[in-house]
Design a protein around this motif. Sequence first.
Motif, PDB file in Angstrom:
ATOM      1  N   LEU A  45      23.915  45.531  37.316  1.00  0.00           N
ATOM      2  CA  LEU A  45      23.448  44.282  36.691  1.00  0.00           C
ATOM      3  C   LEU A  45      22.661  43.494  37.737  1.00  0.00           C
ATOM      4  O   LEU A  45      23.220  42.683  38.485  1.00  0.00           O
ATOM      5  N   ALA A  46      21.355  43.730  37.794  1.00  0.00           N
ATOM      6  CA  ALA A  46      20.511  43.106  38.815  1.00  0.00           C
ATOM      7  C   ALA A  46      19.869  41.847  38.252  1.00  0.00           C
ATOM      8  O   ALA A  46      18.646  41.730  38.206  1.00  0.00           O
ATOM      9  N   LEU A  47      20.697  40.914  37.830  1.00  0.00           N
ATOM     10  CA  LEU A  47      20.176  39.658  37.290  1.00  0.00           C
ATOM     11  C   LEU A  47      20.092  38.638  38.417  1.00  0.00           C
ATOM     12  O   LEU A  47      20.602  38.863  39.512  1.00  0.00           O
TER      13      LEU A  47
ATOM     14  N   GLU B 197      23.123  30.725  34.628  1.00  0.00           N
ATOM     15  CA  GLU B 197      22.875  31.452  33.375  1.00  0.00           C
ATOM     16  C   GLU B 197      22.845  32.954  33.614  1.00  0.00           C
ATOM     17  O   GLU B 197      23.423  33.726  32.838  1.00  0.00           O
ATOM     18  N   ALA B 198      22.183  33.372  34.685  1.00  0.00           N
ATOM     19  CA  ALA B 198      22.095  34.802  34.977  1.00  0.00           C
ATOM     20  C   ALA B 198      23.476  35.358  35.305  1.00  0.00           C
ATOM     21  O   ALA B 198      23.839  36.441  34.829  1.00  0.00           O
ATOM     22  N   GLU B 199      24.249  34.574  36.082  1.00  0.00           N
ATOM     23  CA  GLU B 199      25.583  35.056  36.439  1.00  0.00           C
ATOM     24  C   GLU B 199      26.474  35.165  35.203  1.00  0.00           C
ATOM     25  O   GLU B 199      27.248  36.108  35.074  1.00  0.00           O
ATOM     26  N   SER B 200      26.344  34.199  34.285  1.00  0.00           N
ATOM     27  CA  SER B 200      27.206  34.284  33.102  1.00  0.00           C
ATOM     28  C   SER B 200      26.716  35.379  32.158  1.00  0.00           C
ATOM     29  O   SER B 200      27.500  35.949  31.412  1.00  0.00           O
ATOM     30  N   THR B 201      25.439  35.720  32.212  1.00  0.00           N
ATOM     31  CA  THR B 201      24.931  36.833  31.410  1.00  0.00           C
ATOM     32  C   THR B 201      25.529  38.156  31.910  1.00  0.00           C
ATOM     33  O   THR B 201      25.980  38.985  31.117  1.00  0.00           O
ATOM     34  N   ALA B 202      25.552  38.301  33.250  1.00  0.00           N
ATOM     35  CA  ALA B 202      26.138  39.507  33.843  1.00  0.00           C
ATOM     36  C   ALA B 202      27.621  39.583  33.474  1.00  0.00           C
ATOM     37  O   ALA B 202      28.126  40.646  33.101  1.00  0.00           O
TER      38      ALA B 202
ATOM     39  N   GLU C 223      16.149  41.062  34.341  1.00  0.00           N
ATOM     40  CA  GLU C 223      15.761  40.014  33.398  1.00  0.00           C
ATOM     41  C   GLU C 223      14.383  40.280  32.796  1.00  0.00           C
ATOM     42  O   GLU C 223      14.193  40.261  31.601  1.00  0.00           O
ATOM     43  N   ARG C 224      13.416  40.472  33.701  1.00  0.00           N
ATOM     44  CA  ARG C 224      12.021  40.603  33.270  1.00  0.00           C
ATOM     45  C   ARG C 224      11.427  41.924  33.748  1.00  0.00           C
ATOM     46  O   ARG C 224      11.860  42.472  34.771  1.00  0.00           O
ATOM     47  N   ALA C 225      10.384  42.363  33.070  1.00  0.00           N
ATOM     48  CA  ALA C 225       9.715  43.619  33.443  1.00  0.00           C
ATOM     49  C   ALA C 225       9.207  43.557  34.879  1.00  0.00           C
ATOM     50  O   ALA C 225       9.211  44.566  35.589  1.00  0.00           O
TER      51      ALA C 225
ATOM     52  N   GLY D  98      15.399  38.136  29.469  1.00  0.00           N
ATOM     53  CA  GLY D  98      15.821  36.778  29.785  1.00  0.00           C
ATOM     54  C   GLY D  98      17.305  36.749  30.086  1.00  0.00           C
ATOM     55  O   GLY D  98      17.909  37.794  30.313  1.00  0.00           O
ATOM     56  N   VAL D  99      17.882  35.552  30.111  1.00  0.00           N
ATOM     57  CA  VAL D  99      19.319  35.415  30.339  1.00  0.00           C
ATOM     58  C   VAL D  99      19.892  34.512  29.257  1.00  0.00           C
ATOM     59  O   VAL D  99      19.159  33.734  28.634  1.00  0.00           O
ATOM     60  N   LEU D 100      21.182  34.625  29.045  1.00  0.00           N
ATOM     61  CA  LEU D 100      21.848  33.815  28.028  1.00  0.00           C
ATOM     62  C   LEU D 100      21.756  32.337  28.394  1.00  0.00           C
ATOM     63  O   LEU D 100      21.884  31.973  29.565  1.00  0.00           O
ATOM     64  N   SER D 101      21.517  31.505  27.413  1.00  0.00           N
ATOM     65  CA  SER D 101      21.468  30.067  27.654  1.00  0.00           C
ATOM     66  C   SER D 101      21.793  29.377  26.327  1.00  0.00           C
ATOM     67  O   SER D 101      20.885  29.019  25.571  1.00  0.00           O
TER      68      SER D 101
END
Lengths: 199, 199
Positions: A142-144, A149-154, A87-89, A110-113
């Motif tokens: 996919l290390a979110l 939100e993070a899970e749905s982004t992955a 997600e982030r640096a 970031g992640v999708l929202s």
Amino acid sequence: MYSSPPVLEKLVQEISKLPGIGRKTARRLAFHLISGDREKMENLAQVLMEAKNKLVHCKLCYGFAESEICQICDNPRRDRESLCVVERASDILPFENSGVHKGLYFVLGGVLSPLDGIKPESLHIPELIERLEKENIKELILALGSSPEAESTALYIDRVLLNSPIHRTRLARGIPVGSDLEFIDDVTMLRAFKERVKI
Amino acid sequence: MYSSPPVLEKLVQEISKLPGIGRKTARRLAFHLISGDREKMENLAQVLMEAKNKLVHCKLCYGFAESEICQICDNPRRDRESLCVVERASDILPFENSGVHKGLYFVLGGVLSPLDGIKPESLHIPELIERLEKENIKELILALGSSPEAESTALYIDRVLLNSPIHRTRLARGIPVGSDLEFIDDVTMLRAFKERVKI
């Protein structure tokens, strides 16, 4: 009303803008800075300006770098077939500290929202897809995070790559090493039990 | 080993020198600073330099000032017959915020501690005595802490002024307003009971 020197008040105000630092802590830090060796303040000011001017985003992974390409992407000894998406640096750090990942990284930003208007184009998802098309990447980790939100982004990225030969993985969820079972939260326990592995 | 950009590491290192800020918090603050609006970093750097260059010690009270004499000492409406002695410049704040003290202040710069080599001359005690001789001060409020060192510093100053007509007082010790009796520590209870007052 008390008239503390204006520049001192300004310093307290700037410090209290930092996350997790309230007015009282800001005041304590300001008094610490002005009470001790004043060179410290100059060092801090200088390194702030240096960081402001020098740090850029790596053109390949969007992590922080001092040149166009960061030291990880630029390292010829890294495995170019394995890409870890974070997600982030700042999420790169725990991987590098433990030394588990020998490949490259990609910072989504970031992640999708959808409710907050964060769509794939708001993140670096198009750039990720483009990179996967151009480079010979065999595994995408996919290390979110574990927020919905993070899970749905992955899941979204996995869907986009549905017909791609790229192997998609995510980090294992489970009991952290060294933690007491009685203090594990319900969701973690649920995942750890569901994803139990053969000994 | 991970090679995070050197200037980022330098920033984390400078921030982690602040009191109460460990390496993890320093890293979080550094990432916050470089991730957001970079102008914030410049503002912080500028105000640090401004504070470093502008803040001096008031020649009268040794508190912080932007000119030779601080705004409190310079205020003609303050009561020049009442002087409140504190350990550190930051101790002035609670008095001013509550507005209880209409007089002036004097910052000792610490408390006596013979074991650490802190003698009266290491603090501003000679300057305090000199000031008391020159000015028409009627009450000296010794608002030092409650550590053994602070108490003996107050006692020392009181002794020096043994034959002086200056009224010496200290702050009342007792139960803080609004606190639950059951959580009061033994020493505070002892003092509060011993120094109980007639209703």
